[in-house]
Design a protein around this motif. Structure first.
Motif, PDB file in Angstrom:
ATOM      1  N   ALA A  54       0.823  -1.205   0.000  1.00  0.00           N
ATOM      2  CA  ALA A  54       0.000   0.000   0.000  1.00  0.00           C
ATOM      3  C   ALA A  54       0.858   1.257   0.000  1.00  0.00           C
ATOM      4  CB  ALA A  54      -0.937  -0.001   1.216  1.00  0.00           C
ATOM      5  N   ALA A  55       1.946   1.245   0.760  1.00  0.00           N
ATOM      6  CA  ALA A  55       2.838   2.401   0.805  1.00  0.00           C
ATOM      7  C   ALA A  55       3.492   2.630  -0.555  1.00  0.00           C
ATOM      8  CB  ALA A  55       3.907   2.193   1.880  1.00  0.00           C
ATOM      9  N   PHE A  89      -2.050 -12.400  -3.352  1.00  0.00           N
ATOM     10  CA  PHE A  89      -2.705 -11.991  -2.115  1.00  0.00           C
ATOM     11  C   PHE A  89      -2.995 -10.494  -2.099  1.00  0.00           C
ATOM     12  CE2 PHE A  89      -2.218 -10.329   2.246  1.00  0.00           C
ATOM     13  CZ  PHE A  89      -3.296 -10.965   2.854  1.00  0.00           C
ATOM     14  N   VAL A  90      -2.065  -9.690  -2.620  1.00  0.00           N
ATOM     15  CA  VAL A  90      -2.265  -8.233  -2.571  1.00  0.00           C
ATOM     16  C   VAL A  90      -2.961  -7.702  -3.823  1.00  0.00           C
ATOM     17  CG1 VAL A  90      -0.258  -7.904  -1.083  1.00  0.00           C
ATOM     18  CG2 VAL A  90       0.026  -7.772  -3.560  1.00  0.00           C
ATOM     19  N   ALA A  91      -3.233  -8.563  -4.800  1.00  0.00           N
ATOM     20  CA  ALA A  91      -3.791  -8.087  -6.075  1.00  0.00           C
ATOM     21  C   ALA A  91      -5.129  -7.376  -5.887  1.00  0.00           C
ATOM     22  CB  ALA A  91      -3.936  -9.257  -7.044  1.00  0.00           C
ATOM     23  N   LEU A  97      -0.681  -0.550  -8.908  1.00  0.00           N
ATOM     24  CA  LEU A  97       0.681  -1.079  -8.794  1.00  0.00           C
ATOM     25  C   LEU A  97       0.829  -2.368  -9.597  1.00  0.00           C
ATOM     26  CD1 LEU A  97       3.378  -0.513  -7.170  1.00  0.00           C
ATOM     27  CD2 LEU A  97       2.551  -2.236  -5.540  1.00  0.00           C
ATOM     28  N   GLY A  98       1.810  -2.409 -10.499  1.00  0.00           N
ATOM     29  CA  GLY A  98       2.144  -3.650 -11.173  1.00  0.00           C
ATOM     30  C   GLY A  98       2.751  -4.634 -10.198  1.00  0.00           C
ATOM     31  N   LEU A  99       2.462  -5.916 -10.367  1.00  0.00           N
ATOM     32  CA  LEU A  99       2.918  -6.961  -9.451  1.00  0.00           C
ATOM     33  C   LEU A  99       3.774  -7.950 -10.228  1.00  0.00           C
ATOM     34  CD1 LEU A  99      -0.531  -7.485  -7.692  1.00  0.00           C
ATOM     35  CD2 LEU A  99       1.367  -6.039  -6.909  1.00  0.00           C
ATOM     36  N   SER A 118      -1.127 -16.167 -15.679  1.00  0.00           N
ATOM     37  CA  SER A 118      -2.407 -15.763 -16.269  1.00  0.00           C
ATOM     38  C   SER A 118      -3.424 -15.478 -15.166  1.00  0.00           C
ATOM     39  CB  SER A 118      -2.947 -16.859 -17.195  1.00  0.00           C
ATOM     40  OG  SER A 118      -2.151 -17.024 -18.335  1.00  0.00           O
ATOM     41  N   SER A 119      -3.477 -16.359 -14.177  1.00  0.00           N
ATOM     42  CA  SER A 119      -4.409 -16.162 -13.070  1.00  0.00           C
ATOM     43  C   SER A 119      -4.099 -14.883 -12.303  1.00  0.00           C
ATOM     44  CB  SER A 119      -4.362 -17.370 -12.123  1.00  0.00           C
ATOM     45  OG  SER A 119      -4.735 -18.553 -12.803  1.00  0.00           O
ATOM     46  N   LEU A 120      -2.796 -14.596 -12.106  1.00  0.00           N
ATOM     47  CA  LEU A 120      -2.411 -13.353 -11.440  1.00  0.00           C
ATOM     48  C   LEU A 120      -2.848 -12.141 -12.255  1.00  0.00           C
ATOM     49  CD1 LEU A 120      -0.914 -11.794  -9.210  1.00  0.00           C
ATOM     50  CD2 LEU A 120       1.200 -12.129 -10.521  1.00  0.00           C
ATOM     51  N   ASP A 121      -2.746 -12.230 -13.580  1.00  0.00           N
ATOM     52  CA  ASP A 121      -3.161 -11.110 -14.422  1.00  0.00           C
ATOM     53  C   ASP A 121      -4.661 -10.865 -14.290  1.00  0.00           C
ATOM     54  OD1 ASP A 121      -1.995  -9.144 -16.102  1.00  0.00           O
ATOM     55  OD2 ASP A 121      -2.932 -10.047 -17.853  1.00  0.00           O
ATOM     56  N   TYR A 122      -5.443 -11.931 -14.179  1.00  0.00           N
ATOM     57  CA  TYR A 122      -6.879 -11.756 -13.953  1.00  0.00           C
ATOM     58  C   TYR A 122      -7.153 -11.179 -12.564  1.00  0.00           C
ATOM     59  CZ  TYR A 122      -8.508 -13.936 -18.244  1.00  0.00           C
ATOM     60  OH  TYR A 122      -8.789 -14.192 -19.565  1.00  0.00           O
ATOM     61  N   ALA A 123      -6.461 -11.694 -11.554  1.00  0.00           N
ATOM     62  CA  ALA A 123      -6.684 -11.219 -10.188  1.00  0.00           C
ATOM     63  C   ALA A 123      -6.335  -9.749 -10.031  1.00  0.00           C
ATOM     64  CB  ALA A 123      -5.864 -12.064  -9.205  1.00  0.00           C
ATOM     65  N   SER A 124      -5.320  -9.290 -10.762  1.00  0.00           N
ATOM     66  CA  SER A 124      -4.864  -7.896 -10.665  1.00  0.00           C
ATOM     67  C   SER A 124      -5.484  -7.003 -11.728  1.00  0.00           C
ATOM     68  CB  SER A 124      -3.338  -7.832 -10.772  1.00  0.00           C
ATOM     69  OG  SER A 124      -2.910  -8.306 -12.045  1.00  0.00           O
TER      70      SER A 124
END
Length: 370
Positions: A54-55, A89-91, A97-99, A118-124
């Motif tokens: 978050a920061a 988890f933070v998505a 913010l890019g992860l 791919s799943s992370l891209d959907y989550a974010s």
């Protein structure tokens, strides 16, 4: 530190200047845990991770990376949770913010890597990246034979990137139909076998996850020529070596080039040199792999302004995250944003958009007669 300006593209570089931060552990210094704002056992807790992400997002960083290895660190004290798990988890709690988790392409199955990302891209909602690294020391963990030499390790990484890209394209953008009235949810003609055969593995495909929102997840890497990456992370022990590495990556045709930079800042009550001396009293950090800066926030702002004439951005490795991140957020990033050197990511934008990378066309779509 001063850098001589070169070329006529400096204004273009400034418009592209991305700001990244590494958020693994307590900082790049192996003794950083001694100056952290929390007890050591809380490092693996959700609260610390959420607060730091978050920061970083509130400060205006373009992306955060999360280092990883299946083998324990030889110097740092503490543990870590899988980088993709942390990013996922933070998505949902982030919006700009890019992860960018590190996922080692050595030994791990590229089919699973591509599905995870791919799943992370959907989550974010389109903010996922992949730092494709090597982890040759993990062969025993995977039950695999060790790769012999740097060439073999590199070949497997390049093959893994290529097959991941093919798997992301194995679903066309309109493959998912969702025609509830007709009971049709998938157009099978829009799915493709990738039929990849490499030197150490083969993959038939298609993927089990639809094409990512970005088309393809942004691939970061340290290697340049022929590596298939979108963003090169380069550095050197000196400014001259770093600029030479930037030029080399550009000549190799990598679309974006970012400088890796370790940072220790003056903070209230302690100068950077005092902090490093205290940390080095227990374990000395090795700075030789990356360009290193220690000093005031004003001098760091000046250095980053100069680097913006040559590179497309930076990734900052902080000596102690809990001490250096607030200084960056209060003084360095606001100055860069006011000067127009960097730009705060817009909510709803993708990581590709924030790095000025185009959405790639699907390589298989042209095979069909529309």
């Amino acid at each position: 530190m001063s850098i001589e300006r070169m070329g006529s593209e400096s204004e273009v570089r400034k418009s592209l200047f991305a700001l990244g931060i590494e958020l693994d552990g307590e900082g790049y210094h192996p003794g950083a845990w001694r100056r952290a704002d929390h007890e050591p056992e809380r490092l693996l807790g959700a609260q610390v991770l959420r607060a730091r992400v978050a920061a970083a997002e509130n400060a205006g960083f373009t992306f955060a990376s999360f280092d990883d290895s299946i083998t324990p660190s030889a110097t740092a004290i503490g543990g870590r949770i899988d980088a993709v798990t942390r990013a996922g988890f933070v998505a949902a709690g982030t919006s700009t913010l890019g992860l960018v988790p590190v996922v080692a392409a050595t030994y791990a199955e590229p089919f699973h890597i591509s599905s995870q990302l791919s799943s992370l891209d959907y989550a974010s909602r389109g903010r996922a990246g992949w730092l494709a690294a090597d982890d040759p020391g993990s062969a025993r963990t995977w039950g695999a034979a060790p790769r012999v030499g740097d060439d073999e390790v590199r070949r497997e990484r390049v093959d893994s990137i290529e097959v991941a890209r093919r798997l992301w394209d194995s679903w066309e953008d309109d493959a998912v139909v969702r025609d509830y009235a007709a009971g049709k949810f998938l157009n099978r003609d829009r799915l493709h076998h990738v039929d990849f055969i490499g030197e150490t593995f083969s993959v038939k495909g298609p993927s089990i996850v639809p094409r990512p929102p970005q088309g393809q997840v942004v691939v970061f890497g340290y290697d340049t020529a022929g590596s298939g990456i979108d963003v090169a992370l380069v550095s050197g022990a000196t400014v001259a070596e770093t600029l030479a590495a930037v030029r080399h990556a550009r000549e190799a045709g990598v679309p974006r080039v970012l400088v890796d930079l370790t940072v220790a800042l003056d903070i209230p009550g302690a100068s950077a040199s005092e902090r490093l001396a205290e940390l080095d009293a227990d374990t000395v950090a090795d700075h030789t792999a990356r360009l290193h800066f220690s000093g005031s926030t004003g001098d760091l702002t000046a250095l980053l302004t100069e680097l913006s004439a040559h590179a497309d951005g930076v990734r900052l490795h902080l000596a102690v995250i809990d001490e250096d991140l607030p200084a960056l957020a209060h003084y360095v990033l606001p100055a860069l944003l006011r000067a127009g050197i960097a730009h705060r990511p817009v909510p709803g934008s993708t990581l590709r958009a924030n790095l000025r990378l185009p959405r790639p066309a699907n390589r298989y779509a042209k095979e069909l007669t529309r």
